[in-house]
Motif scaffolding. Structure first.
Motif, PDB file in Angstrom:
ATOM      1  N   LYS A   1       0.817  -1.212   0.000  1.00  0.00           N
ATOM      2  CA  LYS A   1       0.000   0.000   0.000  1.00  0.00           C
ATOM      3  C   LYS A   1       0.855   1.269   0.000  1.00  0.00           C
ATOM      4  O   LYS A   1       0.458   2.300  -0.530  1.00  0.00           O
ATOM      5  CB  LYS A   1      -0.895  -0.008   1.242  1.00  0.00           C
ATOM      6  CG  LYS A   1      -1.836   1.164   1.359  1.00  0.00           C
ATOM      7  CD  LYS A   1      -2.486   1.259   2.721  1.00  0.00           C
ATOM      8  CE  LYS A   1      -3.454   0.152   2.956  1.00  0.00           C
ATOM      9  NZ  LYS A   1      -4.263   0.349   4.184  1.00  0.00           N
TER      10      LYS A   1
ATOM     11  N   LYS B   1       3.261   3.085  -3.908  1.00  0.00           N
ATOM     12  CA  LYS B   1       2.962   4.193  -4.823  1.00  0.00           C
ATOM     13  C   LYS B   1       3.203   5.562  -4.177  1.00  0.00           C
ATOM     14  O   LYS B   1       3.863   6.413  -4.782  1.00  0.00           O
ATOM     15  CB  LYS B   1       1.544   4.091  -5.375  1.00  0.00           C
ATOM     16  CG  LYS B   1       1.260   5.153  -6.418  1.00  0.00           C
ATOM     17  CD  LYS B   1      -0.080   5.007  -7.071  1.00  0.00           C
ATOM     18  CE  LYS B   1      -0.258   6.083  -8.123  1.00  0.00           C
ATOM     19  NZ  LYS B   1      -1.568   6.059  -8.718  1.00  0.00           N
TER      20      LYS B   1
ATOM     21  N   PHE C   1       6.909   6.076  -3.986  1.00  0.00           N
ATOM     22  CA  PHE C   1       7.460   6.291  -5.321  1.00  0.00           C
ATOM     23  C   PHE C   1       7.192   7.713  -5.796  1.00  0.00           C
ATOM     24  O   PHE C   1       8.043   8.334  -6.421  1.00  0.00           O
ATOM     25  CB  PHE C   1       6.895   5.277  -6.320  1.00  0.00           C
ATOM     26  CG  PHE C   1       7.374   5.518  -7.719  1.00  0.00           C
ATOM     27  CD1 PHE C   1       8.667   5.171  -8.095  1.00  0.00           C
ATOM     28  CD2 PHE C   1       6.558   6.118  -8.656  1.00  0.00           C
ATOM     29  CE1 PHE C   1       9.129   5.419  -9.381  1.00  0.00           C
ATOM     30  CE2 PHE C   1       7.005   6.361  -9.947  1.00  0.00           C
ATOM     31  CZ  PHE C   1       8.300   6.011 -10.309  1.00  0.00           C
ATOM     32  N   GLU C   2       6.021   8.238  -5.496  1.00  0.00           N
ATOM     33  CA  GLU C   2       5.698   9.605  -5.901  1.00  0.00           C
ATOM     34  C   GLU C   2       6.653  10.614  -5.258  1.00  0.00           C
ATOM     35  O   GLU C   2       7.034  11.600  -5.881  1.00  0.00           O
ATOM     36  CB  GLU C   2       4.243   9.932  -5.584  1.00  0.00           C
ATOM     37  CG  GLU C   2       3.289   9.183  -6.512  1.00  0.00           C
ATOM     38  CD  GLU C   2       1.816   9.386  -6.185  1.00  0.00           C
ATOM     39  OE1 GLU C   2       1.499  10.092  -5.206  1.00  0.00           O
ATOM     40  OE2 GLU C   2       0.988   8.815  -6.907  1.00  0.00           O
TER      41      GLU C   2
ATOM     42  N   SER D   1      10.217   9.963  -6.964  1.00  0.00           N
ATOM     43  CA  SER D   1      10.291  10.344  -8.375  1.00  0.00           C
ATOM     44  C   SER D   1      10.182  11.852  -8.607  1.00  0.00           C
ATOM     45  O   SER D   1      10.488  12.330  -9.694  1.00  0.00           O
ATOM     46  CB  SER D   1       9.207   9.625  -9.185  1.00  0.00           C
ATOM     47  OG  SER D   1       7.918  10.047  -8.801  1.00  0.00           O
TER      48      SER D   1
ATOM     49  N   GLY E   1       9.888   2.808 -11.849  1.00  0.00           N
ATOM     50  CA  GLY E   1       8.436   2.820 -12.042  1.00  0.00           C
ATOM     51  C   GLY E   1       7.953   1.584 -12.780  1.00  0.00           C
ATOM     52  O   GLY E   1       6.929   1.005 -12.440  1.00  0.00           O
ATOM     53  N   LYS E   2       8.706   1.153 -13.785  1.00  0.00           N
ATOM     54  CA  LYS E   2       8.336  -0.056 -14.531  1.00  0.00           C
ATOM     55  C   LYS E   2       8.471  -1.296 -13.664  1.00  0.00           C
ATOM     56  O   LYS E   2       7.610  -2.179 -13.691  1.00  0.00           O
ATOM     57  CB  LYS E   2       9.181  -0.185 -15.790  1.00  0.00           C
ATOM     58  CG  LYS E   2       8.815   0.824 -16.851  1.00  0.00           C
ATOM     59  CD  LYS E   2       9.722   0.731 -18.061  1.00  0.00           C
ATOM     60  CE  LYS E   2       9.352   1.856 -19.038  1.00  0.00           C
ATOM     61  NZ  LYS E   2      10.334   2.012 -20.095  1.00  0.00           N
TER      62      LYS E   2
ATOM     63  N   LEU F   1       8.184  -1.435 -10.484  1.00  0.00           N
ATOM     64  CA  LEU F   1       7.096  -1.378  -9.498  1.00  0.00           C
ATOM     65  C   LEU F   1       5.721  -1.403 -10.160  1.00  0.00           C
ATOM     66  O   LEU F   1       4.711  -1.396  -9.474  1.00  0.00           O
ATOM     67  CB  LEU F   1       7.232  -0.119  -8.639  1.00  0.00           C
ATOM     68  CG  LEU F   1       8.508  -0.017  -7.810  1.00  0.00           C
ATOM     69  CD1 LEU F   1       8.591   1.345  -7.143  1.00  0.00           C
ATOM     70  CD2 LEU F   1       8.576  -1.136  -6.784  1.00  0.00           C
ATOM     71  N   ASN F   2       5.716  -1.397 -11.484  1.00  0.00           N
ATOM     72  CA  ASN F   2       4.475  -1.401 -12.254  1.00  0.00           C
ATOM     73  C   ASN F   2       3.667  -0.125 -12.008  1.00  0.00           C
ATOM     74  O   ASN F   2       2.451  -0.169 -11.857  1.00  0.00           O
ATOM     75  CB  ASN F   2       3.649  -2.647 -11.943  1.00  0.00           C
ATOM     76  CG  ASN F   2       2.775  -3.049 -13.104  1.00  0.00           C
ATOM     77  OD1 ASN F   2       2.984  -2.621 -14.239  1.00  0.00           O
ATOM     78  ND2 ASN F   2       1.802  -3.884 -12.823  1.00  0.00           N
ATOM     79  N   LEU F   3       4.387   1.017 -11.964  1.00  0.00           N
ATOM     80  CA  LEU F   3       3.765   2.317 -11.749  1.00  0.00           C
ATOM     81  C   LEU F   3       4.094   3.223 -12.916  1.00  0.00           C
ATOM     82  O   LEU F   3       5.128   3.104 -13.549  1.00  0.00           O
ATOM     83  CB  LEU F   3       4.286   2.963 -10.463  1.00  0.00           C
ATOM     84  CG  LEU F   3       3.997   2.211  -9.172  1.00  0.00           C
ATOM     85  CD1 LEU F   3       4.751   2.851  -8.026  1.00  0.00           C
ATOM     86  CD2 LEU F   3       2.524   2.162  -8.876  1.00  0.00           C
ATOM     87  N   GLU F   4       3.235   4.173 -13.136  1.00  0.00           N
ATOM     88  CA  GLU F   4       3.445   5.151 -14.201  1.00  0.00           C
ATOM     89  C   GLU F   4       4.318   6.284 -13.673  1.00  0.00           C
ATOM     90  O   GLU F   4       4.154   6.743 -12.550  1.00  0.00           O
ATOM     91  CB  GLU F   4       2.086   5.707 -14.628  1.00  0.00           C
ATOM     92  CG  GLU F   4       2.121   6.489 -15.892  1.00  0.00           C
ATOM     93  CD  GLU F   4       0.719   6.855 -16.334  1.00  0.00           C
ATOM     94  OE1 GLU F   4       0.601   7.893 -16.990  1.00  0.00           O
ATOM     95  OE2 GLU F   4      -0.230   6.131 -16.024  1.00  0.00           O
TER      96      GLU F   4
ATOM     97  N   TYR G   1       5.283  10.064 -13.805  1.00  0.00           N
ATOM     98  CA  TYR G   1       4.620  11.292 -14.221  1.00  0.00           C
ATOM     99  C   TYR G   1       5.582  12.443 -14.448  1.00  0.00           C
ATOM    100  O   TYR G   1       5.251  13.401 -15.098  1.00  0.00           O
ATOM    101  CB  TYR G   1       3.626  11.750 -13.148  1.00  0.00           C
ATOM    102  CG  TYR G   1       2.585  10.726 -12.838  1.00  0.00           C
ATOM    103  CD1 TYR G   1       1.539  10.491 -13.713  1.00  0.00           C
ATOM    104  CD2 TYR G   1       2.647   9.978 -11.675  1.00  0.00           C
ATOM    105  CE1 TYR G   1       0.577   9.552 -13.423  1.00  0.00           C
ATOM    106  CE2 TYR G   1       1.686   9.044 -11.381  1.00  0.00           C
ATOM    107  CZ  TYR G   1       0.655   8.835 -12.254  1.00  0.00           C
ATOM    108  OH  TYR G   1      -0.295   7.894 -11.968  1.00  0.00           O
TER     109      TYR G   1
END
Length: 146
Positions: free
Chosen positions: A63, A66, A69-70, A73, A125-126, A128-131, A133
């Motif tokens: 949980k 993400k 990561f935000e 990033s 991001g890849k 972690l399977n996240l986009e 931005y």
């Protein structure tokens, strides 16, 4: 206050904050990092920012990936916040490649050579399977330049 007294005070205060944060749930911790306004913990202005990431390393689950990561990033975030959030993120995601973590954290490989930090963040991001931005140069739209 002597240097020794300062270090003792700093360690005691850090331990107090850590223990207080460690009593919170993961949802409470996530609320603290999402809320950039004034709250009890001053993680965005430097007072308590290290301890929350230690607690995330203990309590964080998928949980938390993400939101962490935000933070990692967004290269506009303060370096130490990004650095410690990255430590927590790699621990939670069970990523053990220290060289890759260095590329994400400060844009250097294990030989201290400069690498493209944004590419490393995109790769993370890849993984972690996240986009992703953000862009390392993140510019204002042309209509906000004046």
């Amino acid at each position: 206050m002597t240097q020794e007294e300062f270090h003792k005070f700093y360690e005691d205060e850090s331990e107090r904050v850590f223990n207080e944060l460690n009593k919170l749930t993961e949802d409470d911790l996530l609320e603290i990092i999402v809320d950039r306004n004034e709250n009890k913990f001053k993680i965005w202005i430097g007072n308590d920012n290290y301890q929350i990431w230690r607690v995330f390393q203990i309590k964080g689950t998928a949980k938390s990936i993400k939101p962490l990561f935000e933070i990692v990033s967004n290269l506009k975030n303060e370096y130490l916040i990004r650095y410690h959030a990255c430590e927590a993120l790699f621990k939670i995601a069970n990523l053990t490649d220290g060289n890759f973590k260095g590329e994400v954290q400060y844009g250097r490989n294990s030989k201290r050579k400069t690498v493209n930090q944004q590419n490393a963040i995109n790769k993370l991001g890849k993984i972690l399977n996240l986009e992703v931005y953000r862009n390392i140069t993140e510019k204002n739209p042309w209509w906000k330049l004046w």
